[in-house]
Design a protein around this motif. Sequence first.
Motif, PDB file in Angstrom:
ATOM      1  N   ASN A  47       0.836  -1.204   0.000  1.00 14.66           N
ATOM      2  CA  ASN A  47       0.000   0.000   0.000  1.00 14.66           C
ATOM      3  C   ASN A  47       0.869   1.252   0.000  1.00 14.66           C
ATOM      4  O   ASN A  47       0.623   2.199  -0.756  1.00 14.66           O
ATOM      5  CB  ASN A  47      -0.901   0.050   1.234  1.00 14.66           C
ATOM      6  N   VAL A  48       1.881   1.250   0.869  1.00 10.91           N
ATOM      7  CA  VAL A  48       2.759   2.419   0.983  1.00 10.91           C
ATOM      8  C   VAL A  48       3.421   2.718  -0.355  1.00 10.91           C
ATOM      9  O   VAL A  48       3.508   3.867  -0.788  1.00 10.91           O
ATOM     10  CB  VAL A  48       3.830   2.199   2.077  1.00 10.91           C
ATOM     11  N   ARG A  49       3.875   1.667  -1.040  1.00 18.60           N
ATOM     12  CA  ARG A  49       4.537   1.858  -2.333  1.00 18.60           C
ATOM     13  C   ARG A  49       3.581   2.517  -3.329  1.00 18.60           C
ATOM     14  O   ARG A  49       3.966   3.449  -4.058  1.00 18.60           O
ATOM     15  CB  ARG A  49       5.027   0.501  -2.853  1.00 18.60           C
ATOM     16  N   THR A  50       2.330   2.041  -3.390  1.00 17.26           N
ATOM     17  CA  THR A  50       1.346   2.626  -4.300  1.00 17.26           C
ATOM     18  C   THR A  50       1.091   4.088  -3.954  1.00 17.26           C
ATOM     19  O   THR A  50       1.132   4.970  -4.830  1.00 17.26           O
ATOM     20  CB  THR A  50       0.025   1.840  -4.244  1.00 17.26           C
ATOM     21  N   PHE A  51       0.818   4.364  -2.685  1.00 16.92           N
ATOM     22  CA  PHE A  51       0.509   5.737  -2.277  1.00 16.92           C
ATOM     23  C   PHE A  51       1.719   6.655  -2.485  1.00 16.92           C
ATOM     24  O   PHE A  51       1.568   7.833  -2.805  1.00 16.92           O
ATOM     25  CB  PHE A  51       0.040   5.776  -0.828  1.00 16.92           C
ATOM     26  N   MET A  52       2.925   6.112  -2.321  1.00 17.05           N
ATOM     27  CA  MET A  52       4.132   6.909  -2.539  1.00 17.05           C
ATOM     28  C   MET A  52       4.263   7.315  -4.001  1.00 17.05           C
ATOM     29  O   MET A  52       4.671   8.447  -4.312  1.00 17.05           O
ATOM     30  CB  MET A  52       5.376   6.129  -2.100  1.00 17.05           C
ATOM     31  N   SER A  53       3.914   6.409  -4.908  1.00 18.89           N
ATOM     32  CA  SER A  53       3.974   6.733  -6.333  1.00 18.89           C
ATOM     33  C   SER A  53       3.108   7.948  -6.640  1.00 18.89           C
ATOM     34  O   SER A  53       3.534   8.874  -7.344  1.00 18.89           O
ATOM     35  CB  SER A  53       3.505   5.533  -7.167  1.00 18.89           C
ATOM     36  N   PHE A  54       1.908   7.973  -6.082  1.00 18.04           N
ATOM     37  CA  PHE A  54       1.004   9.088  -6.368  1.00 18.04           C
ATOM     38  C   PHE A  54       1.337  10.328  -5.542  1.00 18.04           C
ATOM     39  O   PHE A  54       1.013  11.450  -5.942  1.00 18.04           O
ATOM     40  CB  PHE A  54      -0.445   8.638  -6.187  1.00 18.04           C
ATOM     41  N   ASP A  55       2.029  10.139  -4.417  1.00 18.34           N
ATOM     42  CA  ASP A  55       2.534  11.290  -3.670  1.00 18.34           C
ATOM     43  C   ASP A  55       3.551  12.050  -4.521  1.00 18.34           C
ATOM     44  O   ASP A  55       3.536  13.288  -4.581  1.00 18.34           O
ATOM     45  CB  ASP A  55       3.173  10.818  -2.360  1.00 18.34           C
ATOM     46  N   VAL A 317      15.249   6.618   4.001  1.00 17.17           N
ATOM     47  CA  VAL A 317      16.050   5.668   3.224  1.00 17.17           C
ATOM     48  C   VAL A 317      15.131   4.666   2.527  1.00 17.17           C
ATOM     49  O   VAL A 317      15.328   4.316   1.350  1.00 17.17           O
ATOM     50  CB  VAL A 317      17.083   4.952   4.117  1.00 17.17           C
ATOM     51  N   ALA A 318      14.106   4.178   3.246  1.00 19.72           N
ATOM     52  CA  ALA A 318      13.146   3.249   2.640  1.00 19.72           C
ATOM     53  C   ALA A 318      12.400   3.923   1.494  1.00 19.72           C
ATOM     54  O   ALA A 318      12.130   3.297   0.457  1.00 19.72           O
ATOM     55  CB  ALA A 318      12.170   2.738   3.698  1.00 19.72           C
ATOM     56  N   ARG A 319      12.057   5.196   1.658  1.00 24.17           N
ATOM     57  CA  ARG A 319      11.397   5.947   0.576  1.00 24.17           C
ATOM     58  C   ARG A 319      12.319   6.032  -0.642  1.00 24.17           C
ATOM     59  O   ARG A 319      11.899   5.787  -1.773  1.00 24.17           O
ATOM     60  CB  ARG A 319      11.019   7.345   1.080  1.00 24.17           C
ATOM     61  N   PHE A 320      13.582   6.390  -0.391  1.00 25.96           N
ATOM     62  CA  PHE A 320      14.559   6.502  -1.471  1.00 25.96           C
ATOM     63  C   PHE A 320      14.707   5.172  -2.203  1.00 25.96           C
ATOM     64  O   PHE A 320      14.769   5.123  -3.440  1.00 25.96           O
ATOM     65  CB  PHE A 320      15.895   6.958  -0.881  1.00 25.96           C
ATOM     66  N   PHE A 424      14.181  18.971  -6.890  1.00 21.63           N
ATOM     67  CA  PHE A 424      13.871  17.594  -7.284  1.00 21.63           C
ATOM     68  C   PHE A 424      14.084  16.601  -6.142  1.00 21.63           C
ATOM     69  O   PHE A 424      13.338  15.626  -6.017  1.00 21.63           O
ATOM     70  CB  PHE A 424      14.702  17.190  -8.514  1.00 21.63           C
ATOM     71  N   THR A 425      15.077  16.845  -5.300  1.00 21.43           N
ATOM     72  CA  THR A 425      15.356  15.919  -4.200  1.00 21.43           C
ATOM     73  C   THR A 425      14.329  16.035  -3.079  1.00 21.43           C
ATOM     74  O   THR A 425      13.798  15.018  -2.601  1.00 21.43           O
ATOM     75  CB  THR A 425      16.766  16.169  -3.634  1.00 21.43           C
ATOM     76  N   PHE A 426      14.028  17.255  -2.679  1.00 19.42           N
ATOM     77  CA  PHE A 426      13.188  17.456  -1.499  1.00 19.42           C
ATOM     78  C   PHE A 426      11.721  17.718  -1.849  1.00 19.42           C
ATOM     79  O   PHE A 426      10.831  17.097  -1.267  1.00 19.42           O
ATOM     80  CB  PHE A 426      13.748  18.596  -0.648  1.00 19.42           C
ATOM     81  N   LEU A 429      10.808  14.446  -5.011  1.00 18.60           N
ATOM     82  CA  LEU A 429      10.981  13.079  -4.499  1.00 18.60           C
ATOM     83  C   LEU A 429      10.551  12.959  -3.041  1.00 18.60           C
ATOM     84  O   LEU A 429      10.307  11.857  -2.550  1.00 18.60           O
ATOM     85  CB  LEU A 429      12.436  12.629  -4.647  1.00 18.60           C
ATOM     86  N   GLY A 430      10.457  14.083  -2.340  1.00 12.79           N
ATOM     87  CA  GLY A 430       9.973  14.057  -0.963  1.00 12.79           C
ATOM     88  C   GLY A 430      10.981  13.537   0.035  1.00 12.79           C
ATOM     89  O   GLY A 430      10.608  13.064   1.115  1.00 12.79           O
ATOM     90  N   LEU A 431      12.275  13.613  -0.290  1.00 11.17           N
ATOM     91  CA  LEU A 431      13.305  13.180   0.654  1.00 11.17           C
ATOM     92  C   LEU A 431      13.556  14.276   1.689  1.00 11.17           C
ATOM     93  O   LEU A 431      13.171  15.429   1.499  1.00 11.17           O
ATOM     94  CB  LEU A 431      14.596  12.847  -0.092  1.00 11.17           C
ATOM     95  N   ILE A 432      14.180  13.908   2.780  1.00 12.73           N
ATOM     96  CA  ILE A 432      14.542  14.857   3.842  1.00 12.73           C
ATOM     97  C   ILE A 432      16.041  14.747   4.050  1.00 12.73           C
ATOM     98  O   ILE A 432      16.601  13.643   4.033  1.00 12.73           O
ATOM     99  CB  ILE A 432      13.792  14.541   5.153  1.00 12.73           C
ATOM    100  N   ASN A 433      16.703  15.880   4.247  1.00  5.96           N
ATOM    101  CA  ASN A 433      18.154  15.879   4.398  1.00  5.96           C
ATOM    102  C   ASN A 433      18.540  15.394   5.793  1.00  5.96           C
ATOM    103  O   ASN A 433      18.766  16.177   6.711  1.00  5.96           O
ATOM    104  CB  ASN A 433      18.717  17.277   4.146  1.00  5.96           C
TER     105      ASN A 433
END
Length: 493
Positions: A47-55, A317-320, A424-426, A429-433
């Motif tokens: 589920n998380v993977r699917t929702f992350m794609s649309f996020d 890291v899991a998101r990345f 593009f990174t933050f 892609l929604g990453l956090i430093n």
Amino acid sequence: MALYQNQTIKIYNSLSGEKEEFIPITEGYVGMYVCGPTVYSNVHLGNVRTFMSFDVIYRYLKHLDYKVRFVRNITDAGHLENDADEGEDRIAKKARLEAIEPMEVVQRYTVDFHNTLNKFNFLPPSIEPTATGHIIEQIEIIKSIIDNGFAYEVNGSVYFDVHKYNESKTYGILSKRKLEDLIHNTRQLDGQSDKKNPQDFALWKKAEPQHIMRWPSPWSDGFPGWHLECTAMSTKYLGEKFDIHGGGMDLKFPHHECEIAQAEATNNESPVNYWMHANMLIMNGKKMAKSTGNFILPNEIFSGNNPHITKAYSPIVARFFMLQAHYRSILDFTNNGLLASEKGFHRLMDAINLLDGLKVSNDSSFDVSAWKQKCYGAMNDDFNTPILIATLFDAVKFINQINDGSASISKDDLELLKRTIEAFTFDILGLINVSQDNTGTDKLSGAVEILINLRKEARINKDFALSDKIRDELAEVGIQLNDSREGTTFTTN
């Protein structure tokens, strides 16, 4: 000028089976609906993977200056076991087993869903409607479908007449299934069923006396069919026709197929221009399944308390890791993949952290403008996050070369590079430093691994007093060792 006016997005449309240029119904505005969770258990990683794609898609459309209305529902009623028209409501069953109210189940797992997505740094949707909050709308749609001749009532339940619908329209247009094949592959109904045909699906079900969740309707005290809720909520908040409908590949048939049929039977119009489906997540090359033990929950990734991983990983890291596979590709979740992603993530963050201290020159040995358009090109090509990440690492290499004096960059190009890589990174892609230095996570993991190895040696040498001492003293400071056949992992309290 809005950014979207200079960028052309191609989206793979599940309806046509081709990449198509994205042209919204109303210029500058995007309506997007994504099927949300059924809140009867903890959200799982697929589920998380699917929702992350649309996020990420939501983030990119917003970055391009589109005004996006993103609707993601909560299913809190009507979803029966095995996605069927018979059986027990998943939420009601959980409530019965735990001797609590159904809405307690809903509240518990809705909170878990939000907490989990927050850890992965998801943006909240514009609207998050619930099925139980839209019973009236669902009843009105059923009335319209009956009036238009595509549904029938039997013993207090209402069913969609797939065969009648298929006389003038196409049931199976999305999944590319033919009704004749569905008929051939369906077992004959026993004499107990109210349906005219096995392919018909429930719009409203009469509640049995023991069924807890029920509402009054013109046909019976009952509850709406699972497929109907998304039609009701998407129509209410996005209109009879909207731009994008997303969900997991597993929802294409029958759920999304039924949504199309319901909308066409109500409004005589196909409801969505672009259907998007995220592919499945497997683990160690096999299907994830609790029954086989080939399974991991999001919180187990963060704690390291699962035999399939050797350590704890941060949510970012899991998101990345997950974004390194295209949303339409199968993603194989492995410990080695996470380890590699963790190293890559820190390389990216370390490079970004160097930007403010780089020396500028009169000219640049890297075409930053061309690199910037490659970043856009990756996302414009059906939101290709792995190509985007590879392009970001082209910049990482260049940044490191500037830092060691083997490359040069002008002041203007440095500003452009900094703005672009951070956007593009933050933002996208929604990453956090979160660097290694400011978290101490890797250093802690390394120290504990040393103690785990010392404890292993002590046990081999039958020095059980030392083994127990290491375990107990780690527990006193909130570090719990977990022994299994695959080895020892640890969690922090």
